[in-house]
Scaffold this motif. Structure first.
Motif, PDB file in Angstrom:
ATOM      1  N   GLY A 180       0.834  -1.225  -0.046  1.00 57.89           N
ATOM      2  CA  GLY A 180       0.107  -0.124   0.046  1.00 57.89           C
ATOM      3  C   GLY A 180       0.866   1.314   0.011  1.00 57.89           C
ATOM      4  O   GLY A 180       0.478   2.302  -0.921  1.00 57.89           O
ATOM      5  N   HIS A 181       1.912   1.214   0.600  1.00 55.59           N
ATOM      6  CA  HIS A 181       2.748   2.463   0.883  1.00 55.59           C
ATOM      7  C   HIS A 181       3.461   2.673  -0.480  1.00 55.59           C
ATOM      8  O   HIS A 181       3.878   3.801  -1.028  1.00 55.59           O
ATOM      9  CB  HIS A 181       3.844   2.247   1.855  1.00 55.59           C
ATOM     10  N   LEU A 182       3.881   1.513  -1.110  1.00 60.25           N
ATOM     11  CA  LEU A 182       4.559   1.726  -2.468  1.00 60.25           C
ATOM     12  C   LEU A 182       3.463   2.326  -3.486  1.00 60.25           C
ATOM     13  O   LEU A 182       3.758   3.272  -4.192  1.00 60.25           O
ATOM     14  CB  LEU A 182       5.135   0.150  -2.854  1.00 60.25           C
ATOM     15  N   LEU A 183       2.038   2.012  -3.498  1.00 63.41           N
ATOM     16  CA  LEU A 183       1.305   2.506  -4.324  1.00 63.41           C
ATOM     17  C   LEU A 183       0.956   3.876  -4.172  1.00 63.41           C
ATOM     18  O   LEU A 183       0.539   4.822  -4.813  1.00 63.41           O
ATOM     19  CB  LEU A 183       0.098   1.708  -4.175  1.00 63.41           C
ATOM     20  N   ALA A 184       1.137   4.094  -2.881  1.00 60.60           N
ATOM     21  CA  ALA A 184       0.986   5.559  -2.590  1.00 60.60           C
ATOM     22  C   ALA A 184       2.048   6.571  -3.109  1.00 60.60           C
ATOM     23  O   ALA A 184       1.971   7.912  -3.480  1.00 60.60           O
ATOM     24  CB  ALA A 184       1.006   5.836  -1.022  1.00 60.60           C
ATOM     25  N   ALA A 185       3.375   5.926  -3.003  1.00 63.06           N
ATOM     26  CA  ALA A 185       4.445   6.613  -3.611  1.00 63.06           C
ATOM     27  C   ALA A 185       4.319   6.825  -5.060  1.00 63.06           C
ATOM     28  O   ALA A 185       4.645   7.883  -5.531  1.00 63.06           O
ATOM     29  CB  ALA A 185       5.544   5.909  -3.151  1.00 63.06           C
ATOM     30  N   MET A 186       3.685   5.903  -5.605  1.00 62.67           N
ATOM     31  CA  MET A 186       3.428   5.821  -6.977  1.00 62.67           C
ATOM     32  C   MET A 186       2.494   6.721  -7.243  1.00 62.67           C
ATOM     33  O   MET A 186       2.339   7.464  -8.640  1.00 62.67           O
ATOM     34  CB  MET A 186       3.023   4.327  -7.555  1.00 62.67           C
TER      35      MET A 186
END
Length: 330
Positions: free
Chosen positions: A112-118
């Motif tokens: 989820g955190h990676l998707l937020a960064a993306m």
């Protein structure tokens, strides 16, 4: 309080996906196929993102991290499940169960955190295109991923410690891996503290990236609407569609699984949802990004040509005769 049924559990029995013996070979074949597709597809994405010179933007660094997380997430669960399915030996030690819980929650939350960064990368690319290369840098992406990993690891450690301190009235987990909800269900007393953490601190860790993603796309929508341009809208949809679809796949299942009390736990329904986010989603993510992203698609084609060159000639460079022919034609 009656403590006669309280036991010191040294191992758990994972009941798996089905108790019907005739279904085990089918389950094994389907899950193994999906696992191999997931690992192969995500590995290919990691290779092209790391080696292709045209995929060196921060977005593709984040994509390679997402693929790595997908590989780790499904590998934490699936190999053990396949062994249990084929051998019929479905026990897991208490220590290994808590360890699996820790890594599953840490890696799962990291996605989820990676998707937020993306999503932030997409926001800057669309709303501040002239400053994109100076705002979203590889060093920023490294700081984001490092900080996120520390946060989710601490959160997962807290959950694991609290789960390890529970007193269990049995050792049969109605699941195919050690997850927090079925462990809470086995507790002899209602684990009020654990449930409060799921709905407060756990919700913050899981849902804060989702709300950040939502806010990013609201800003993108407002910026595109102000342009009154069909071309800008088409470009924004093309840029963000893959990411939006992956976000919906992940959070649709995660919110369904965890944001409710353990008293409403439903065995069959929750195991189906768990299969979706531990096996199906990691398998679909590389397909979504490769089919809907022309740059990734072109990079995969270039990688495939290199692999063919290795197989047929043992070298990346074209044969000398081909170079002469091309020079003559030009």
């Amino acid at each position: 309080m009656d403590t006669r049924n309280w036991t010191e559990v040294t191992e758990f029995l994972l009941l798996g996906l089905s108790s019907r013996p005739e279904m085990q070979p089918i389950i094994f074949g389907v899950i193994l196929s999906m696992y191999l597709i997931a690992v192969t597809g995500n590995t290919m994405l990691i290779i092209v993102a790391r080696t292709d010179p045209k995929l060196q933007a921060p977005m593709y660094f984040l994509l390679s991290q997402l693929s790595l997380v997908d590989i780790l997430l499904t590998t934490i669960i699936v190999p053990q499940m396949l062994v249990h399915t084929m051998t019929g030996i479905q026990t897991i030690s208490f220590k290994n169960c808590i360890t699996q819980l820790f890594f599953f929650m840490a890696i799962g939350s990291m996605e989820g955190h990676l998707l937020a960064a993306m999503a932030y990368d997409r926001y800057v690319a669309i709303c501040k295109p002239l400053h994109h290369s100076t705002i979203v840098t590889r060093s920023l992406c490294l700081r984001i991923t490092s900080t996120s990993f520390v946060v989710v690891s601490l959160n997962s450690l807290l959950y694991s410690v609290l789960a390890a301190r529970l007193t269990f009235c049995g050792n049969q987990i109605t699941h195919f891996f050690c997850d927090i909800t079925p462990l809470l269900k086995l507790s002899c007393t209602r684990p009020v503290v654990n449930e409060m953490l799921i709905f407060t601190e756990g919700a913050a860790i899981i849902l804060s990236p989702f709300f950040f993603i939502l806010a990013s796309y609201v800003r993108i929508g407002i910026a595109v609407a102000r342009l009154h341009s069909a071309a800008a809208l088409k470009k924004a949809i093309s840029t963000c569609s893959s990411h939006i679809l992956v976000v919906l796949l992940l959070y649709g299942s995660v919110i369904r699984m965890y944001q409710r009390p353990s008293s409403s736990y439903d065995l069959d329904q929750d195991r189906q949802v768990a299969i979706f986010y531990t096996v199906v989603t990691p398998m679909l993510n590389p397909m979504i990004y490769s089919l809907r992203n022309q740059e990734v698609k072109d990079a995969l084609c270039r990688l495939w040509k290199k692999i063919r060159n290795i197989c047929y000639s043992g070298d990346f460079q074209p044969a000398p005769q081909s170079r002469v022919t091309q020079h003559h034609i030009s």
